[in-house]
Design a protein around this motif. Structure first.
Motif, PDB file in Angstrom:
ATOM      1  N   ARG A 193       0.833  -1.207   0.000  1.00 32.40           N
ATOM      2  CA  ARG A 193       0.000   0.000   0.000  1.00 32.40           C
ATOM      3  C   ARG A 193       0.869   1.258   0.000  1.00 32.40           C
ATOM      4  O   ARG A 193       1.830   1.362   0.752  1.00 32.40           O
ATOM      5  N   GLY A 194       0.532   2.203  -0.839  1.00 38.36           N
ATOM      6  CA  GLY A 194       1.336   3.413  -1.009  1.00 38.36           C
ATOM      7  C   GLY A 194       2.247   3.318  -2.219  1.00 38.36           C
ATOM      8  O   GLY A 194       2.698   4.328  -2.763  1.00 38.36           O
ATOM      9  N   GLU A 195       2.538   2.087  -2.622  1.00 30.34           N
ATOM     10  CA  GLU A 195       3.351   1.773  -3.802  1.00 30.34           C
ATOM     11  C   GLU A 195       4.708   2.493  -3.781  1.00 30.34           C
ATOM     12  O   GLU A 195       5.160   2.963  -2.733  1.00 30.34           O
ATOM     13  N   TYR A 196       5.332   2.561  -4.941  1.00 32.01           N
ATOM     14  CA  TYR A 196       6.678   3.129  -4.996  1.00 32.01           C
ATOM     15  C   TYR A 196       6.663   4.610  -4.620  1.00 32.01           C
ATOM     16  O   TYR A 196       7.567   5.095  -3.921  1.00 32.01           O
ATOM     17  N   GLU A 197       5.617   5.325  -5.057  1.00 33.08           N
ATOM     18  CA  GLU A 197       5.564   6.767  -4.802  1.00 33.08           C
ATOM     19  C   GLU A 197       5.483   7.083  -3.312  1.00 33.08           C
ATOM     20  O   GLU A 197       5.942   8.141  -2.875  1.00 33.08           O
ATOM     21  N   GLY A 198       4.901   6.185  -2.531  1.00 34.77           N
ATOM     22  CA  GLY A 198       4.794   6.418  -1.091  1.00 34.77           C
ATOM     23  C   GLY A 198       5.815   5.646  -0.278  1.00 34.77           C
ATOM     24  O   GLY A 198       5.713   5.586   0.958  1.00 34.77           O
ATOM     25  N   LEU A 199       6.808   5.065  -0.954  1.00 38.83           N
ATOM     26  CA  LEU A 199       7.749   4.177  -0.280  1.00 38.83           C
ATOM     27  C   LEU A 199       8.608   4.893   0.751  1.00 38.83           C
ATOM     28  O   LEU A 199       8.815   4.391   1.865  1.00 38.83           O
ATOM     29  N   ALA A 200       9.139   6.073   0.401  1.00 37.75           N
ATOM     30  CA  ALA A 200      10.019   6.793   1.332  1.00 37.75           C
ATOM     31  C   ALA A 200       9.296   7.087   2.639  1.00 37.75           C
ATOM     32  O   ALA A 200       9.849   6.895   3.735  1.00 37.75           O
ATOM     33  N   ALA A 201       8.045   7.538   2.549  1.00 31.71           N
ATOM     34  CA  ALA A 201       7.272   7.832   3.751  1.00 31.71           C
ATOM     35  C   ALA A 201       6.985   6.561   4.543  1.00 31.71           C
ATOM     36  O   ALA A 201       7.019   6.559   5.781  1.00 31.71           O
ATOM     37  N   LYS A 202       6.711   5.467   3.835  1.00 29.45           N
ATOM     38  CA  LYS A 202       6.408   4.220   4.522  1.00 29.45           C
ATOM     39  C   LYS A 202       7.627   3.720   5.286  1.00 29.45           C
ATOM     40  O   LYS A 202       7.527   3.273   6.441  1.00 29.45           O
ATOM     41  N   LEU A 203       8.790   3.786   4.644  1.00 28.22           N
ATOM     42  CA  LEU A 203      10.014   3.327   5.298  1.00 28.22           C
ATOM     43  C   LEU A 203      10.366   4.171   6.517  1.00 28.22           C
ATOM     44  O   LEU A 203      10.981   3.682   7.477  1.00 28.22           O
ATOM     45  N   ALA A 204       9.976   5.431   6.479  1.00 26.84           N
ATOM     46  CA  ALA A 204      10.268   6.330   7.605  1.00 26.84           C
ATOM     47  C   ALA A 204       9.327   6.112   8.783  1.00 26.84           C
ATOM     48  O   ALA A 204       9.600   6.574   9.901  1.00 26.84           O
ATOM     49  N   ASP A 205       8.220   5.417   8.555  1.00 25.32           N
ATOM     50  CA  ASP A 205       7.243   5.133   9.602  1.00 25.32           C
ATOM     51  C   ASP A 205       7.756   3.965  10.449  1.00 25.32           C
ATOM     52  O   ASP A 205       7.945   2.864   9.939  1.00 25.32           O
TER      53      ASP A 205
END
Length: 608
Positions: free
Chosen positions: A144-156
């Motif tokens: 969920r969030g895919e590649y475009e949301g990856l940086a934010a997901k990894l920071a969570d």
């Protein structure tokens, strides 16, 4: 003990540049012990599904080679496509095929994932059977969030990767890796370019269902008003019931509709505090994920489906539901498409289903069974479907050189001055023909107005006769191969006492194989006789002579196979083994004579 075989089905975020795809598949094929089975690129989804198999170690090495190559040749910063994705190697599942468990495949995933993090500097998430937490089992939740949301997901902190850094790989994004049961990737094609219509049907099919709405005159469900939970009013997503409490709504869902409401809401990320949240209606099938999309290459919309347990939710039942839902919306399902491979049993079950719905017996040759499935499901609608390359684990009853000869060619081969093929192979062929005749008479009887109990019996006989026939067809070549193994043992050196002892042991082993194969032929031929006898008596009496001929051929199979076992038994030094074989031979011949005599008397009396 059977060899361990693992399947790996990595999905790569590239479906247009065939040269880059080939670099990845070349890296896989360079690993010894790996067999590349399928490469399925999609230009519009910009995604390629690759399938390869091998031993656990070989597949692990092949997977890492593919992940490393994809990281070097693909660039996620410029990637576009209609399929959800998070990385260059978006997802890499390991699937148990033979001699290995799902847990062992999960450990392979952890090993390869840890290596990708350590050696490639890639953030790695584990999913399905390898998942580190229950919420990470679901691929959609991880992606969920895919590649475009990856940086934010990894920071969570809540979504910290299982291995590797908390920043995306500069080119490859992140890797999702795990283990799962066999997944069937299956697309249903519609006669429309409207993605919304495909999505509307997809939501009706998939396990997580869709947002519940008020009734409306249109069959297109998305046109109703959205329902939400409120204090004292907890609507059912499936019918008009409204509970005063959430517990009442959950009890109603379970009692009236058979589903777990809390599980459904969890699939749709609805929090425990449901007031103000949307109500959901479950889909028709568990173990089913589906979305709608448009494929410009086909100039049509498709329902893209993943079936995660085909033994619970088989593709043909999903297809039939899609056909019904499409008709309600004024649409036509023009066919369907398999991405990657399908297990033999899944396609065979579809063939059986369609034959039975046509009022025909499913006891037909394997090739006919699969052809029925392919035609009925429209699997060649948008691209050719090749059973030989797309079906995993299909029985190969006609793979031997002898049974691939013409009838005249086989007769010529037997007539030559070589000891094999000989009586053992011909006994197996006689038994196979007996079983074939039994199946034929059963099929000619079934569905022709016989009583329901007779009809059911004929279906049962035809199915078993096909299985016996396949076993005996395989024995035609197996008998020759068994004799060859014994002859090879006789040619072993015997210059030293040790060599003589090794040769003697190998000859005894070869003799036992040369006995065990015809014993299997004798057992199967006796069963073919019994089935042929039943159809002689219970089947269409216009075909009783066909059944009677089957009994005669089956007896030749039993008698000939027993003789071939006994001639080799004289050289066996294991007294207990020899006694056991002789006793079984006596029983098989006695029973075969009993069936032969009774059947002959019956046929003669009927024809007098």
């Amino acid at each position: 003990m059977s060899a361990q075989i693992v399947e790996c089905v990595p999905n790569f975020s590239e479906g247009r540049d065939l040269a880059k795809i080939k670099q990845i598949t070349d890296a896989i094929e360079a690993v010894s012990g790996v067999t590349l089975l399928d490469v399925d690129p999609g230009a519009d989804t910009n995604r390629t599904v690759v399938t390869f198999i091998g031993s656990p170690d070989a597949v692990a090495e092949g997977a890492f080679a593919a992940i490393a190559t994809a990281a070097s040749v693909l660039d996620m910063t410029t990637h576009t496509g209609s399929h959800p994705r998070m990385g260059a190697t978006d997802v890499c599942p390991f699937v148990p095929v033979q001699g290995i468990t799902l847990d062992e495949c999960a450990e392979i995933a952890r090993t390869v994932g840890r290596r990708a993090a350590d050696e490639l500097g890639m953030p790695v998430y584990l999913y399905e059977a390898a998942a580190s937490t229950p919420e990470r089992q679901n691929l959609a939740a991880v992606r969920r969030g895919e590649y475009e949301g990856l940086a934010a997901k990894l920071a969570d902190p809540h979504w910290r990767p299982d291995f590797g850094p908390t920043t995306p790989h500069p080119r490859a994004g992140a890797l999702i890796i795990g283990a799962r049961p066999f997944l069937i990737a299956y697309n249903v094609t519609l006669n429309t370019r409207d993605k919304a219509l495909a999505t509307d049907i997809a939501f009706e099919l998939r396990e997580k269902g869709r947002v519940a709405r008020t009734p409306n005159p249109s069959p297109i469900y998305s046109r109703g008003a959205i329902l939400k939970y409120a204090e004292g009013a907890y609507p059912c997503g499936t019918c008009g019931f409204v509970g005063e409490t959430f517990a009442a709504a959950a009890a109603h869902a379970s009692d009236a509709h058979g589903y777990d409401l809390r599980h459904l809401l969890d699939l749709n990320d609805v929090p425990d505090a449901v007031v103000g949240q949307k109500v959901y209606k479950p889909g028709l099938f568990s173990h089913c994920k589906a979305i709608g999309w448009v494929v410009p290459e086909y100039d049509r919309a498709q329902i893209s489906i993943n079936l995660t347990d085909f033994t619970v939710t088989p593709p043909h039942l999903v297809l039939e539901a899609a056909r019904r839902l499409a008709t309600e919306r004024g649409l036509v399902v023009t066919g369907s498409e398999l991405v990657g491979l399908i297990p033999y049993e899944a396609l065979a079950d579809a063939g059986r289903y369609y034959l039975q719905t046509q009022g025909r017996t499913p006891g037909v040759p394997t090739s006919d069974l699969l052809a029925t499935a392919v035609q009925s499901m429209g699997l060649s609608d948008v691209s050719p479907f090749d059973v030989a390359t797309k079906v995993l684990g299909a029985p190969k009853t006609d793979a031997g050189p002898l049974v691939n000869l013409t009838v005249a060619g086989l007769a010529d081969e037997v007539s030559r001055d070589t000891p094999a093929p000989g009586g053992g192979s011909i006994a197996a062929l006689a038994g196979a023909l007996a079983a074939a005749l039994a199946s034929m008479v059963a099929a000619l009887t079934q569905g022709r107005g016989a009583a329901s109990d007779v009809d059911a019996a004929m279906v049962e006989i035809s199915v078993e006769a096909q299985s016996v026939k396949n076993q005996l067809i395989a024995a035609v070549d197996a008998d020759t191969d068994a004799f060859t193994a014994y002859m090879d043992a006789r040619r072993l050196p015997q210059a030293t006492p040790e060599a003589k002892a090794a040769r003697a042991a190998a000859m005894q082993d070869g003799l036992k194989v040369a006995i065990d194969v015809p014993m299997g032929t004798a057992r199967a031929s006796l069963r073919a006789m019994e089935l042929a006898d039943r159809v002689t008596r219970e089947g269409n009496q216009a075909s009783l002579t066909d059944g009677a001929v089957g009994v005669q051929l089956g007896f030749a199979g039993v008698r000939g196979a027993v003789w071939n076992a006994l001639i080799n038994l004289a050289q066996i030094t294991d007294a207990d083994y020899a006694a056991g074989v002789r006793a079984e031979c006596d029983h098989l011949v006695a029973r075969a004579r009993e069936v032969l005599a009774a059947n002959g008397d019956y046929a003669d009396a009927k024809l007098a």
